[in-house]
Design an enzyme around this catalytic site. Structure first.
Site, PDB file in Angstrom:
ATOM      1  N   LYS A  76       0.865  -1.175   0.000  1.00 48.64           N
ATOM      2  CA  LYS A  76       0.000   0.000   0.000  1.00 48.64           C
ATOM      3  C   LYS A  76       0.903   1.227   0.000  1.00 48.64           C
ATOM      4  O   LYS A  76       1.922   1.248   0.714  1.00 48.64           O
ATOM      5  CB  LYS A  76      -0.892  -0.042   1.249  1.00 48.64           C
ATOM      6  CG  LYS A  76      -1.905   1.083   1.349  1.00 48.64           C
ATOM      7  CD  LYS A  76      -2.813   0.891   2.573  1.00 48.64           C
ATOM      8  CE  LYS A  76      -3.869   1.955   2.678  1.00 48.64           C
ATOM      9  NZ  LYS A  76      -4.797   1.733   3.812  1.00 48.64           N
ATOM     10  N   SER A 151      -9.663   1.817   2.847  1.00 49.56           N
ATOM     11  CA  SER A 151      -8.801   2.591   2.001  1.00 49.56           C
ATOM     12  C   SER A 151      -7.743   1.750   1.264  1.00 49.56           C
ATOM     13  O   SER A 151      -7.102   2.267   0.356  1.00 49.56           O
ATOM     14  CB  SER A 151      -8.084   3.643   2.840  1.00 49.56           C
ATOM     15  OG  SER A 151      -7.249   3.034   3.796  1.00 49.56           O
ATOM     16  N   SER A 175      -9.931  -0.607   7.013  1.00 47.15           N
ATOM     17  CA  SER A 175      -9.367  -0.501   5.660  1.00 47.15           C
ATOM     18  C   SER A 175      -8.664  -1.732   5.109  1.00 47.15           C
ATOM     19  O   SER A 175      -8.294  -1.747   3.938  1.00 47.15           O
ATOM     20  CB  SER A 175      -8.400   0.672   5.590  1.00 47.15           C
ATOM     21  OG  SER A 175      -9.129   1.855   5.475  1.00 47.15           O
TER      22      SER A 175
HETATM   23  N1  GLN Z   1     -13.234   4.219   6.373  1.00 45.00           N
HETATM   24  C1  GLN Z   1     -12.592   4.628   7.585  1.00 45.00           C
HETATM   25  C2  GLN Z   1     -12.146   6.057   7.458  1.00 45.00           C
HETATM   26  O1  GLN Z   1     -12.381   6.620   6.457  1.00 45.00           O
HETATM   27  C3  GLN Z   1     -11.434   3.724   7.895  1.00 45.00           C
HETATM   28  C4  GLN Z   1     -10.267   3.961   7.030  1.00 45.00           C
HETATM   29  C5  GLN Z   1      -9.079   3.148   7.422  1.00 45.00           C
HETATM   30  O2  GLN Z   1      -9.204   2.116   8.080  1.00 45.00           O
HETATM   31  N2  GLN Z   1      -7.915   3.635   7.068  1.00 45.00           N
HETATM   32  O3  GLN Z   1     -11.558   6.605   8.325  1.00 45.00           O
END
Ligand code: GLN
Length: 483
Positions: A76, A151, A175
């Protein structure tokens, strides 16, 4: 060759059926051919990959072995990679070449993994759809008009489309698990402190945790083995021995106590997903598990608490991007204030700016007690709920997400609708617990995930349960058409 799992690759390399260099070339060609449809990579590292593959082949020729030696993966794009762009999905870091490797990157490279590239992601890991990336949205290989989740959407889409067997991700509120669910993968968020955060660009430091995305639990075990362990460079890393995850996959599930929280089955859950969750419970019962209804009474407060704590930490973490020391700087600033304002205004996208503002507000004098402190208290109540539940059961099972993947753009005008997709995943981050999502069926041709949660440092238990489930089901083997 692109269908092989990490475990199969390790066997093929050991048996000299193919070399890492051959496999790497096949996958790089496949990425070049198919990724334009998906947009799952931000950067490809062909030269590095071929160099690492040749080195891994040489190490094998010298008698070395290891499950990751010569295995192709991707990171990532928020794990720092020395000399390679590390963008975090943001214009702010579009020109940033990290001066060092993240611990996770260094550990996996030392184990002989081959880095094919850096995967697309929501900007600064903020999002559940991978639509906030400066590099454009990622498409779901199960239906190119749908989001892959976020994400870590680039890692998920690439692995689901068989562009490579496994990739790293990070999980602050879901995410890893949520994109795994939406693309038919197995994804694991480890216990907070299990995997080093050093060199992982911070979103919300008390919640962020790196982990593996792969097609099987067996492969998650292999990748986690290479990622986990104490790191003196990360002050929240925990000095706890790392078990042999692969060796633990075949434990019996006889007598395993599964807790199913009654709060999970509320109005927001797609009833077809509820049915698939219960079908997975039946499957595990056949393997000897016993099921019990439990309660997590403070779960309803998790999303509001998270959307105070995560933006608060983000507003502080992202203050370092000021146009002076890192990344983007605006053209012709009039004075210092103009430099700050325009560099940040032009370098950050709308979702990141929204969260910085929410976070700065929640932390400001006069509001701190009402928002941030209150959210921290809720966080403790949520942890206490889990501690009570784990006195009665060994794992907690439920849906990973309330809905399957949605159409690109469908939730763009309503950020809260997107926030609600994390209702089942966020509690594990607030409590610091490990969680895994595994494929458990389909709704309208789109994958559905089931989430397993376990007590601290019981990643091995999650992998064992998921592996046993995968020995008796074939959801995880389904391949999206066209890939
Ligand atoms: N969807 C959540 C957010 O937008 C979690 C994102 C994540 O785990 N990085 O914060």
């Amino acid at each position: 060759m692109h269908q092989l799992t990490l475990a199969e690759i390790a066997r093929g390399l050991a048996d000299k059926k193919f070399s890492s260099e051959e496999l790497t070339k096949v996958l790089l060609a496949r990425i070049a051919q198919l990724d334009p449809q998906l947009n799952s990579f931000i950067s490809l590292t062909e030269d590095l990959a071929l160099q690492q593959a040749k080195a891994a082949d040489a190490r094998r020729a010298n008698g070395e072995s290891g499950a990751l030696l010569g295995a192709p993966i991707a990171h990532k794009d928020l794990f720092c990679t020395q000399g390679i762009r590390t963008s975090c999905g943001s214009k702010m870091l579009d020109n940033f070449k990290a001066p060092y490797d993240a611990t996770v990157v260094a550990k996996l490279a030392a184990a002989g993994a081959v880095t094919l590239g850096k995967t697309n992601m929501d900007e600064f890991a903020m999002g559940s759809a991978n639509e906030s990336s400066y590099y454009g949205p990622v498409k779901n290989p199960w239906n190119l008009e749908y989001v892959p989740g976020g994400s870590s959407g680039g890692s998920a889409a690439a692995v689901a489309a068989r562009l490579l067997p496994a990739a790293t991700g990070t999980d602050t509120g879901g995410s890893i698990r949520q994109p795994a669910a939406l693309t038919n993968l197995t994804g694991l968020k480890p216990t907070y402190g299990r995997v080093s955060r050093w060199g992982m660009i911070a979103y919300a430091s008390s919640l962020d945790q790196g982990g593996p995305l792969a097609r099987t639990a067996e492969d998650c075990a292999i990748l986690l083995q290479g990622m986990a362990g104490f790191d003196p460079q990360d002050s929240t890393s925990i000095d706890e021995p790392v078990p042999d995850y692969s060796a633990g996959l075949n434990g019996s599930l006889q007598g395993l106590r599964i807790g199913v929280p009654k709060e999970y089955f509320s109005a927001g859950l797609d009833p077809r997903i509820a049915d698939l969750v219960m079908a997975s419970v039946e499957e595990l019962k056949k393997l000897g598990a016993v099921v019990k209804e439990i309660s997590l009474p403070n779960m309803q407060h998790a999303i509001p608490a998270y959307y105070v704590i995560a933006p608060a930490e983000a507003s502080s973490n992202l203050s370092r991007f000021d146009g002076v020391r890192f990344g983007y700087r605006c053209e012709d600033p009039k004075n210092l204030e103009d430099l700050y304002k325009r560099s940040r205004g032009e370098g950050f996208g709308p979702e990141v700016q929204r969260r910085i503002m929410v976070g700065a507000y929640a932390l400001s004098a006069g509001y701190y007690d009402a928002y941030y402190l209150k959210a921290q208290k809720i966080r403790r109540l949520i942890k206490n709920d889990f501690m009570a539940a784990f006195n009665e059961v060994d794992i907690i099972l439920g849906p990973t997400t309330p809905n399957p993947a949605w159409k690109l753009g469908a939730k763009n005008s309503d950020p809260v609708a997107e926030y609600l997709e994390d209702v089942y995943t966020i509690t594990a981050n607030l409590a610091g617990l490990p969680g895994l999502s595994m494929p458990a069926g389909f709704v309208d041709g789109l994958p559905v995930g089931v989430q397993l949660l376990a007590p601290y440092f019981q990643e091995g238990r999650l992998l064992n349960v998921a592996h046993q489930y995968q020995q008796n089901t074939d959801w995880h083997t389904r391949t999206p058409t066209g890939f």
